[in-house]
Design a protein around this motif. Structure first.
Motif, PDB file in Angstrom:
ATOM      1  N   GLU A   9      -8.207   7.684   7.162  1.00 50.39           N
ATOM      2  CA  GLU A   9      -9.081   8.785   7.064  1.00 50.39           C
ATOM      3  C   GLU A   9      -8.313   9.941   7.867  1.00 50.39           C
ATOM      4  O   GLU A   9      -9.197  10.558   8.754  1.00 50.39           O
ATOM      5  N   ARG A  19      -6.502   7.226   3.342  1.00 50.84           N
ATOM      6  CA  ARG A  19      -8.106   7.044   3.041  1.00 50.84           C
ATOM      7  C   ARG A  19      -8.151   5.477   4.430  1.00 50.84           C
ATOM      8  O   ARG A  19      -9.366   6.349   4.769  1.00 50.84           O
ATOM      9  N   ALA A  20      -7.563   4.440   4.893  1.00 52.84           N
ATOM     10  CA  ALA A  20      -7.807   3.409   5.399  1.00 52.84           C
ATOM     11  C   ALA A  20      -7.855   4.655   7.080  1.00 52.84           C
ATOM     12  O   ALA A  20      -8.437   4.381   8.038  1.00 52.84           O
ATOM     13  N   LEU A  76      -1.781  -2.515   6.963  1.00 52.09           N
ATOM     14  CA  LEU A  76      -2.146  -2.732   5.448  1.00 52.09           C
ATOM     15  C   LEU A  76      -0.950  -3.231   4.801  1.00 52.09           C
ATOM     16  O   LEU A  76      -1.236  -3.324   3.832  1.00 52.09           O
ATOM     17  N   TYR A  87       2.589  -2.448   5.339  1.00 53.41           N
ATOM     18  CA  TYR A  87       3.278  -1.206   4.334  1.00 53.41           C
ATOM     19  C   TYR A  87       4.414  -0.505   5.070  1.00 53.41           C
ATOM     20  O   TYR A  87       4.659  -1.966   5.640  1.00 53.41           O
ATOM     21  N   PRO A 129       0.962  -1.468   0.101  1.00 55.84           N
ATOM     22  CA  PRO A 129       0.119   0.176  -0.173  1.00 55.84           C
ATOM     23  C   PRO A 129       0.866   1.676   0.036  1.00 55.84           C
ATOM     24  O   PRO A 129       2.228   1.306  -0.152  1.00 55.84           O
ATOM     25  N   THR A 130      -0.015   2.372   0.017  1.00 61.39           N
ATOM     26  CA  THR A 130       1.167   3.371  -0.651  1.00 61.39           C
ATOM     27  C   THR A 130       0.758   4.339   0.723  1.00 61.39           C
ATOM     28  O   THR A 130      -0.263   4.360   1.256  1.00 61.39           O
ATOM     29  N   ALA A 184      -1.211   7.095   0.270  1.00 68.26           N
ATOM     30  CA  ALA A 184      -2.107   7.172  -0.080  1.00 68.26           C
ATOM     31  C   ALA A 184      -3.609   6.048   0.177  1.00 68.26           C
ATOM     32  O   ALA A 184      -4.417   6.213   1.036  1.00 68.26           O
ATOM     33  N   ASP A 185      -3.055   5.036   0.149  1.00 64.76           N
ATOM     34  CA  ASP A 185      -3.376   3.949   0.582  1.00 64.76           C
ATOM     35  C   ASP A 185      -3.448   4.236   1.929  1.00 64.76           C
ATOM     36  O   ASP A 185      -5.315   4.014   2.441  1.00 64.76           O
ATOM     37  N   ILE A 186      -2.482   3.601   3.129  1.00 62.58           N
ATOM     38  CA  ILE A 186      -3.059   4.167   4.484  1.00 62.58           C
ATOM     39  C   ILE A 186      -3.792   5.785   4.795  1.00 62.58           C
ATOM     40  O   ILE A 186      -4.483   5.286   5.688  1.00 62.58           O
ATOM     41  N   THR A 227      -2.510  12.201   3.301  1.00 60.71           N
ATOM     42  CA  THR A 227      -1.054  11.349   3.277  1.00 60.71           C
ATOM     43  C   THR A 227      -0.509  12.555   3.538  1.00 60.71           C
ATOM     44  O   THR A 227       0.873  11.830   4.676  1.00 60.71           O
TER      45      THR A 227
END
Length: 330
Positions: free
Chosen positions: A17, A14-15, A48, A50, A7-8, A10-12, A20
């Motif tokens: 909330e 979003r998860a 995730l 990371y 995951p990037t 940005a993925d973290i 970045t």
């Protein structure tokens, strides 16, 4: 040590909330974030999978004791860990590596996600160890002291044969006349506790004896956990799994009028040299921490420098039963 794409930031974000930027600050230990936010972002990142970008070689190793739920306890005060740390430091220096020892506390300020080391030594890693999860996600090589609770293919650990050692202790106590042997343990959530307890219960079943596990608590200096068993004479021998155990048992025995070894036989797994000078001298089990540390450091450096896996089978370090007056009846 190649890692699959993960995951990037940005993925973290979003998860979790959050932004970045917040994720970056949380993972790098920068910015002004609440401890709860930093901890939550790091936990989500670990969950995730990371993996931080690869860092250059540091010729530095890390060491952490991760059992006992991450509480802020002083493991260096325990003889086993102090001897382990001394031997590991000497072994790392002999190979040209520095060794960084991390605190037991796993709070937000502990740099598991940013620690710059080539490899980690984990001692007594418990089931669901979040430190191990963070290290795996970053692709940092790990060698364990003690079999990990959740081993994966390729994991490398150095350990004793706890089943054989437990049987040796129980056989020694039985030969000395013990008929009701209690096990003082059941505290940690690491392999050592499970392995010894399982071997104890199997031995009791084979010999037609009822098992009696007395719970250990590190702050039970008076040994109140023994009160019921000693008051009713339900135990005439005790095998203590943790360093302070024999001192607690001796305190309780004195309170209940039990003399050692005439009324109570006693063995303790400990590296504390004070037991040799106690009254009476206490029989101990040594797990050979210095040799374990040297073996683990050598295995970790071999993995770091070769970039491949460790030895085909986990190295086993012999334990030793040091018989003294507390387990020998005249």
């Amino acid at each position: 040590m190649n890692r699959a794409p993960g995951p990037t930031l940005a993925d973290i974000a979003r998860a979790a909330e959050v932004s970045t930027a917040t994720v970056s600050h949380a993972l790098n230990g920068t910015g002004r974030l609440a401890d709860a936010t930093r901890r939550r972002v790091r936990e989500i990142a670990t969950g995730l999978g990371y993996a931080a970008p690869s860092a250059p070689r540091t010729r530095s190793l890390g060491l952490a004791v991760t059992t006992f739920a991450g509480s802020a306890w002083n493991f260096v005060a325990v003889s086993y860990f102090s001897q382990w740390l001394t031997a590991a430091t000497a072994a790392a220096h002999a190979h040209g590596y520095a060794l960084t020892t991390l605190p037991a506390d796993r709070g937000a300020g502990t740099p598991w996600h940013t620690l710059a080391v080539d490899g980690m030594l984990l001692l007594d890693s418990p089931r669901g160890d979040p430190v191990l999860s963070a290290l795996r996600a970053r692709g940092i090589p790990v060698v364990f002291d003690g079999r990990p609770a959740d081993p994966r293919p390729g994991d490398v650990w150095v350990d004793n044969d706890h089943a054989a050692t437990t049987r040796e202790v129980l056989g020694h106590l039985a030969a000395a006349g013990a008929r009701r042997i209690a096990l003082h343990g059941g505290f940690g959530d690491e392999h050592y506790t499970y392995a010894v307890t399982r071997a104890y219960e199997e031995w009791c079943a084979e010999h037609g004896r009822a098992p009696l596990v007395i719970p250990f608590a590190p702050d039970d200096a008076p040994g109140h956990a023994f009160d019921r068993a000693f008051a009713t004479r339900a135990a005439d021998a005790v095998y203590c799994l943790y360093d302070p155990g024999a001192r607690q048992a001796l305190a309780a025995a004195a309170r209940h009028g039990l003399t050692v070894p005439e009324g109570l036989l006693l063995v303790c797994a400990s590296e504390d040299p004070a037991y040799e000078r106690s009254a009476p001298p206490v029989t101990t089990v040594t797990l050979n921490p210095a040799l374990t540390a040297e073996t683990a450091v050598a295995a970790l450096i071999a993995i770091v420098e070769s970039g491949t896996g460790g030895p085909p089978s986990p190295p086993t370090v012999p334990a030793g039963l040091l018989v003294r007056a507390s387990s020998v009846r005249r």
